[in-house]
Design a protein around this motif. Sequence first.
Motif, mmCIF file in Angstrom:
data_model
loop_
_atom_site.group_PDB
_atom_site.id
_atom_site.type_symbol
_atom_site.label_atom_id
_atom_site.label_comp_id
_atom_site.label_asym_id
_atom_site.label_seq_id
_atom_site.Cartn_x
_atom_site.Cartn_y
_atom_site.Cartn_z
ATOM 1 N N ASP A 1 -2.571 8.811 6.030
ATOM 2 C CA ASP A 1 -3.159 8.273 7.392
ATOM 3 C C ASP A 1 -3.290 9.573 8.219
ATOM 4 O O ASP A 1 -2.076 10.139 8.631
ATOM 5 C CB ASP A 1 -2.363 7.122 8.082
ATOM 6 C CG ASP A 1 -3.349 6.243 9.015
ATOM 7 O OD1 ASP A 1 -3.945 6.894 10.183
ATOM 8 O OD2 ASP A 1 -3.359 5.125 8.916
ATOM 9 N N SER B 1 -7.886 3.126 12.782
ATOM 10 C CA SER B 1 -7.459 3.100 11.407
ATOM 11 C C SER B 1 -8.228 1.816 10.791
ATOM 12 O O SER B 1 -8.319 1.834 9.661
ATOM 13 C CB SER B 1 -5.974 2.923 11.435
ATOM 14 O OG SER B 1 -5.420 4.441 11.740
ATOM 15 N N ASP C 1 -7.745 8.537 6.256
ATOM 16 C CA ASP C 1 -8.768 7.783 6.679
ATOM 17 C C ASP C 1 -9.595 8.386 7.896
ATOM 18 O O ASP C 1 -10.783 7.907 7.942
ATOM 19 C CB ASP C 1 -8.042 6.410 7.372
ATOM 20 C CG ASP C 1 -6.912 6.594 7.970
ATOM 21 O OD1 ASP C 1 -6.470 7.768 8.307
ATOM 22 O OD2 ASP C 1 -6.374 5.525 8.710
ATOM 23 N N HIS C 2 -8.825 9.331 8.622
ATOM 24 C CA HIS C 2 -9.734 9.957 9.530
ATOM 25 C C HIS C 2 -8.839 11.020 9.874
ATOM 26 O O HIS C 2 -7.659 11.058 9.608
ATOM 27 C CB HIS C 2 -9.696 8.967 10.851
ATOM 28 C CG HIS C 2 -8.551 8.496 11.323
ATOM 29 N ND1 HIS C 2 -7.644 9.021 11.812
ATOM 30 C CD2 HIS C 2 -7.999 7.032 11.267
ATOM 31 C CE1 HIS C 2 -6.488 8.262 11.857
ATOM 32 N NE2 HIS C 2 -6.734 7.312 11.561
#
Length: 404
Positions: A9, A56, A344-345
């Motif tokens: 993450d 998220s 995720d980002h």
Amino acid sequence: MKRLIILCDGMADYPVKSLGGRTPLMAARTPNMDRLAREGASGLFNTIPADLPAGSEVANLSVMGYDPRENFCQRGVLEAASLGVELSDSQLALRCNLIWAKDSKIASHSGGDLSHEAGAEIIRLLNDKLGGNGIRFYQGVHYRHLLVIDGGDSHIECRPPHDYIGKEIAALKVTARGERGEKTAGIINKLIADSAAVLAALPLNREKAAPGEKRPTLIWPWAAGEKPRMKTIKELTGLDGAVITAVDLIKGLGIYAGMKVIEVEGATGNSHTNYEGKAAAALEALKKYDYVYLHVEAADEASHDGDLALKIKVIEDLDSRLVAAILKGVEEAKTDIRIALLPDHPTPVETRIHVKDPVPVVLWGSGVTADAVLEYNEAEAGKGGLGLMDQKAFFNNFFGKNRS
Ligand SMILES: [Zn+2]
């Protein structure tokens, strides 16, 4: 063939001046991630569509296998699932923060990290004084709780409290999006207003506080949503899946996706997490499940804290304590497997907030043809054989079939 996603993450970042223009991923020592890149295929993945928030919940939905436009669900319902609260089709769920309000402004989105006992007492009091008639509060963790309204309508706009710190509360009322949401907006605004007197009566609020000490003085419901109607992962991919995560939001996604949620002792959601335990749990889960989604929060937390040195350490721990252990395990067991490693980002450590830029991905293992990329990072991934992928392209590459 088994499939494993290793989701780090918030690991991706922007070039950092003090690193000579390198990103934390470039600066960190990551021999195992680089090995995946050398032996696998790299690319970039646009996990968050332009019209959805950089959260998220959106990005993980994309990576897990869902079109986020069709399946986007609000934090409230995801956390409800994670707390074991089953919603009916006519209920509205909202994240309910206990916030600290002072001088008629939001002083903090958090009323402090309350103990389980203190939280239970507050939720009991809120249900006693404000509940009934289809309104019920549920206990979560620290300042993060849940509000469920029978017959509530999601056509409302709530203000996420962390975005409005220092702002006048009177200007932050819940508003309706059209006539449908008016009644629900009114109910929530009244609950917020009435909660001030209920919480003021708490013993801890009658004691004199140290200056700057957070305390729960108001409820703040937000992220309103109804139960999602998602296909299960089994329906979507034909695979039985399992999720390993310390984060309620991701647990909730896993529950709605019909996946087994596996708890790991010592998984904390921060840099002290049990990396080895999570790797071992993933290897164990792969014996039983064909698709395992392994989520590690630590790099995102370090980024939100703006701690560059810690972010680099987290990335090196992910490499040496998690990725290395997984590679060793699947090689020893001669597992027929395809692995995807990605964030995720990005959460740039200098700005501390999530952004929507595409993330670096590497696919490794069964059926993956190596490209010329030799290292895993934001810049090199862009030169890889997978190119720039949207959600559908990533799904097709990872699952090896078209999403129906
Ligand atoms: Zn995230």
